[in-house]
Design a protein around this motif. Structure first.
Motif, short mmCIF file in Angstrom:
data_model
loop_
_atom_site.label_atom_id
_atom_site.label_comp_id
_atom_site.label_asym_id
_atom_site.label_seq_id
_atom_site.Cartn_x
_atom_site.Cartn_y
_atom_site.Cartn_z
N ASP A 163 44.38 112.75 -124.85
CA ASP A 163 44.26 113.44 -125.89
C ASP A 163 44.31 115.04 -125.70
OD1 ASP A 163 43.76 111.25 -127.67
OD2 ASP A 163 41.72 111.39 -128.15
N HIS A 164 44.71 115.89 -126.33
CA HIS A 164 44.82 117.32 -126.31
C HIS A 164 43.59 117.74 -127.26
CE1 HIS A 164 45.74 121.43 -126.24
NE2 HIS A 164 46.39 121.29 -124.91
N VAL A 165 42.58 118.29 -126.48
CA VAL A 165 41.26 118.93 -127.27
C VAL A 165 40.93 120.36 -126.87
CG1 VAL A 165 40.17 116.57 -127.06
CG2 VAL A 165 39.93 118.30 -125.24
N THR A 166 40.48 121.12 -127.85
CA THR A 166 40.09 122.63 -127.81
C THR A 166 38.59 122.42 -127.81
OG1 THR A 166 42.04 123.24 -128.82
CG2 THR A 166 40.20 124.76 -128.71
N CYS A 167 38.06 122.96 -127.05
CA CYS A 167 36.54 122.98 -126.54
C CYS A 167 36.06 124.48 -126.25
CB CYS A 167 36.05 122.13 -125.22
SG CYS A 167 36.71 120.56 -125.57
N GLU A 168 34.74 124.38 -126.66
CA GLU A 168 34.11 125.73 -126.29
C GLU A 168 33.55 125.80 -125.08
OE1 GLU A 168 30.01 127.68 -127.86
OE2 GLU A 168 31.73 127.60 -129.69
N PHE A 169 33.70 126.97 -124.32
CA PHE A 169 33.10 127.02 -123.00
C PHE A 169 31.65 127.27 -122.91
CE2 PHE A 169 31.94 130.08 -119.41
CZ PHE A 169 31.95 129.20 -118.35
N THR A 197 43.74 118.53 -121.81
CA THR A 197 44.01 117.55 -121.82
C THR A 197 43.05 116.38 -121.45
OG1 THR A 197 46.47 117.59 -122.04
CG2 THR A 197 45.65 115.41 -121.49
N VAL A 198 42.48 115.38 -122.04
CA VAL A 198 41.49 114.39 -121.47
C VAL A 198 41.91 113.59 -120.41
CG1 VAL A 198 40.08 112.35 -122.10
CG2 VAL A 198 40.37 114.20 -123.75
N ALA A 199 41.49 113.79 -119.24
CA ALA A 199 41.99 113.45 -118.06
C ALA A 199 41.28 111.94 -117.42
CB ALA A 199 42.17 114.35 -116.74
#
Length: 185
Positions: A75-81, A26-28
């Motif tokens: 916002d809930h996000v999915t990101c690449e490490f 989640t975007v904090a």
């Protein structure tokens, strides 16, 4: 610098991640220098609002003025490490890596010599930058401006539409060069 001995659980978690792993959270917090993401898995960060961090260029393939144009707090996000930042004890992430690259799609369908109409998005002393497709921009160097409009800063306005010819596409570097001089009016 965050000491690994003071946060062994955090170091173990971050050290277990592999480049390319997908992480959700989640975007904090949104700061002028980037975006903190509180990850769904792993321990909390002892100092920052989240263990995940997105630098501004890793938010989107498209031009934006403020990170809040791309994401909002909550916002809930999915990101690449991307990597383990051992100095700050955080996971460097990329949101744009999870999205199709508009430049590659553009380069696949459009070639050198193609005439397009684009919108001026930036004026510089040596060029104007023109958006020729959604998420695809290229410079028109002063030497390639129309003869009757030789000054990029004085003769053009941001938002103005101009006709250009593609003179070069470099898919590896994700660059396109443009000419107004060679375009037919």
């Amino acid at each position: 610098m965050i000491e690994p001995t003071r946060n062994p659980e955090l170091w173990e978690f971050l050290g277990s991640l592999q480049q390319g792993d997908l992480l959700s959270g989640t975007v904090a917090a949104i700061e002028p220098f980037g975006v903190f993401v509180a990850l769904d898995e792993g321990p909390p960060h002892p100092c920052f609002p989240g263990v995940g961090f997105l630098t501004l260029p890793e938010l989107s393939w498209r031009r934006f003025d403020d990170a809040s144009e791309v994401v909002q707090v909550g916002d809930h996000v999915t990101c690449e490490f991307l990597q383990f930042d051992t100095y700050n004890g955080e996971a460097r992430l990329s949101l744009r890596a999870t999205q199709p690259d508009p430049f590659q799609a553009f380069a696949e369908h459009v070639g050198v010599g193609r005439q397009l109409t684009g919108r001026v998005v930036l004026r510089l002393p040596f060029a104007v930058v023109v958006e020729i497709a959604d998420g695809v921009e290229g410079p028109v160097h002063v030497s390639e401006l129309a003869p009757d409009r030789p000054d990029p800063e004085a003769d053009f306005t941001v938002g103005e539409e101009i006709t250009v010819i593609i003179t070069e596409i470099d898919r590896q570097r994700r660059t396109v060069s443009l000419s107004q001089r060679q375009a037919t009016p």
